[in-house]
Design an enzyme around this catalytic site. Structure first.
Site, mmCIF file in Angstrom:
data_model
loop_
_atom_site.group_PDB
_atom_site.id
_atom_site.type_symbol
_atom_site.label_atom_id
_atom_site.label_comp_id
_atom_site.label_asym_id
_atom_site.label_seq_id
_atom_site.Cartn_x
_atom_site.Cartn_y
_atom_site.Cartn_z
ATOM 1 N N CYS A 50 -52.733 0.905 -12.223
ATOM 2 C CA CYS A 50 -51.271 0.280 -11.434
ATOM 3 C C CYS A 50 -50.579 -0.368 -12.141
ATOM 4 C CB CYS A 50 -51.889 -0.683 -10.129
ATOM 5 S SG CYS A 50 -53.071 0.115 -9.193
ATOM 6 N N HIS B 284 -47.538 -8.968 -8.372
ATOM 7 C CA HIS B 284 -48.297 -7.805 -8.245
ATOM 8 C C HIS B 284 -48.919 -7.918 -6.744
ATOM 9 C CE1 HIS B 284 -50.682 -4.355 -9.047
ATOM 10 N NE2 HIS B 284 -51.551 -4.955 -8.888
ATOM 11 N N HIS C 282 -48.955 -0.253 -1.742
ATOM 12 C CA HIS C 282 -49.035 -0.157 -3.234
ATOM 13 C C HIS C 282 -49.011 1.128 -3.708
ATOM 14 C CE1 HIS C 282 -50.579 -1.161 -7.139
ATOM 15 N NE2 HIS C 282 -51.929 -1.637 -6.781
#
EC number: 2.3.1.41
Length: 541
Positions: A292, A432, A468
């Protein structure tokens, strides 16, 4: 977590010790110098004469100290011999004990970070250093297919999370995602390729070309570019999972039914390659896959290519499309996903105690980075300046953050040093924050450690509205960060109704958009494997 010198020194010490021991012979307490080849230079002879090896740990410590004088290395390779390089001496320790041991060493990691902070004096880069600016952006998201629409939806607090419609997921405990409902490649990708390519590549190609169009790079403008100094660096965390999944299903019948392009179209690098082929760009071209954190790695490396003079123009970012049975099933098996199926827009809840996991998203984000003088020469609109960034590794656990946040703190400190700015100059952070308890809390604590009580600082999470996007997350959030700089508005944190204990809500953007004159903005992305990345943008002046 250890500093940069330790991360390089430890393996180097290991090999150097092995090499020296292999050419020496020792017995009892005798010392014998390493013999040189007959053709060796005298300077090397004097240097290597220090590398005497004797039995016992003291001689190894002397070797490490004399031959490779790295402070952190000698700290971690102490009288307990070399086993500390690879783990505990005891083979009977169970998994939990080993993890506790790693956490126990975090004090050493934090000590190294303090050394880094003392050494990293905030200095502006030399005036002759090439500057990097953002001149174009492209996105494919569940909230819009261009930067303006995308950011307007974010400012309004609209959620892109909904029921999955792409396939029948009725048997899955999670049936929601940030799925793109309307996507078209018309005018961007040839129909023949559109039928064969994985969706992650289609998102990538479309967003990449939209970034060029947004940057005013027409065919006439591109004809003036030196294409040997134009590159593409767009990564993916998962690559062509749908192409690979379809190939497995076809193979159940016969290999003759398989897509002949299944191998190249499944690899993460092929998207960048196909875009470069289409544009004729011959500069740096590859992909990075760090889960990620992928996009931020690609953006920072692209900027470095420009700074070093290896490129004048770079398309960079990330793309992922894993809302398919194998992708959903994999994350369900990890027990990582929210199961708030009856209220999908409320499912992604960073920093909220009522969270029950993160929400998958899909899409792509691409930035057009350009060397400042190159951009000015062609009259490009400059959206923001890229100041710098950093990467670190937690070196702790596959999926859990370091208990002290050591890797994240070190990453932020190094990013500030790279950008040549002080922590007080950062007044906006796109976090994040994925809507997982451990991740949200540890990042918040790291931010509090690095920035203290800055009353001007505002923090938000784009994932509260789009979920996400895995390898594409950093790039899409970089677009949101640049848009915040351009517009002077930061988007809200939605679903933040019951904040986690210890979280100061004055630091977080509320349920409505807020006006903010951004001095400098930080965007964080962290990935499985302990990959940490922080990048910094600022208004162009």
């Amino acid at each position: 977590m250890v500093g940069a010198s330790s991360s390089y020194a430890s393996p180097l010490c290991t090999w150097f010790v092995a090499a020296c021991m292999s050419v020496s012979h020792g017995g009892g307490d005798s010392r014998q110098a390493v013999a040189l080849q007959s053709g060796g230079r005298s300077r090397r002879r004097r240097q290597l004469s220090k590398c005497s090896v004797a039995s016992g740990s003291a001689s190894i410590q002397a070797l490490v100290t004399s031959c490779l004088d790295f402070g952190p290395c000698t700290h971690y390779n102490n009288n307990n011999a070399l086993s500390s390089l690879f783990g505990s001496n005891s083979v009977s320790l169970n998994r939990n004990q080993r993890r506790l041991n790693r956490a126990a060493s975090s004090g050493g990691a934090m000590a190294v970070m303090e050394m880094e902070k003392e050494a990293a004096v905030n200095k502006k880069p030399p005036t002759e250093q090439r500057r990097v600016v953002v001149t174009g952006m492209g996105v494919e998201t569940s909230l819009g297919h261009d930067p303006h629409t995308f950011y307007e939806n974010l400012l309004q607090g609209n959620s892109g999370i909904s029921q999955i419609e792409n396939f029948d997921c009725s048997e899955f405990p999670t049936r929601i995602a940030g799925e793109i409902k309307s996507f078209s490649t018309e005018g961007w990708v040839a129909p023949k390729l559109s039928k064969r390519m994985d969706k992650f590549m289609l998102y990538l190609l479309t967003a990449g070309k939209k970034a060029l169009a947004d940057g005013g790079v027409t065919d006439e403008v591109m004809a003036e570019f030196d294409k040997t100094k134009c590159g593409v660096l767009i990564g993916s965390a998962m690559g062509g999972m749908k192409v690979f999944y379809d190939a497995i299903e076809a193979l159940r019948i016969s290999y003759k039914k398989m897509n002949p392009f299944c191998v190249p179209f499944a690899t993460t690098n092929m998207g960048s390659a196909m875009l470069a082929m289409d544009l004729g760009w011959m500069g740096p071209n590859y992909s990075i896959s760090t889960a990620c954190a992928t996009s931020n790695f690609c953006i920072l490396n692209s900027a470095n290519h420009i700074i070093k003079g290896e490129a004048d123009v770079m398309l960079c970012g990330g793309s992922d499309a894993v809302i398919i049975p194998i992708g959903l099933g994999g994350f369900v098996a990890c027990r990582a996903l929210s199961q708030r199926n009856n209220d999908p827009t409320k499912a992604s809840r960073p920093w909220d105690t009522n969270r029950d996991g993160f929400v998958m998203g899909e899409g792509a984000g691409v930035l057009l980075l350009e060397e400042l003088e190159h951009a000015k020469k062609r009259g490009a609109t400059i959206y923001a300046e890229f100041l710098g960034g950093s990467f670190t590794c937690d070196a702790y656990h596959m999926t859990e953050p370091h208990p002290d946040g050591a890797g994240v703190i070190l990453c932020i400190e190094r990013a500030l040093a790279s950008a040549g700015i002080s922590k007080e100059q950062i007044n906006y952070i796109n976090a994040h924050a994925t809507s997982t308890h451990a991740g949200d809390i540890k990042e918040y604590q790291a931010l509090a450690h690095c920035f203290g009580q800055n009353p001007e600082l505002k923090v938000n999470s784009t994932k509260s509205m789009i979920g996400h996007l895995l390898g594409a997350a950093g790039a899409v959030e970089a677009v949101a960060t640049v848009q915040a700089i351009r517009t002077g508005w930061v988007h809200p944190n939605i679903n933040l109704e019951n904040p986690d204990s210890g979280v100061d809500t004055k630091l977080l953007v509320g349920p409505k958009k807020e006006r903010l004159d951004i001095k400098a903005a930080l965007s964080n992305s962290f990935g499985f494997g302990g990959h940490n990345s922080s990048i910094i943008f600022a208004p162009y002046k």
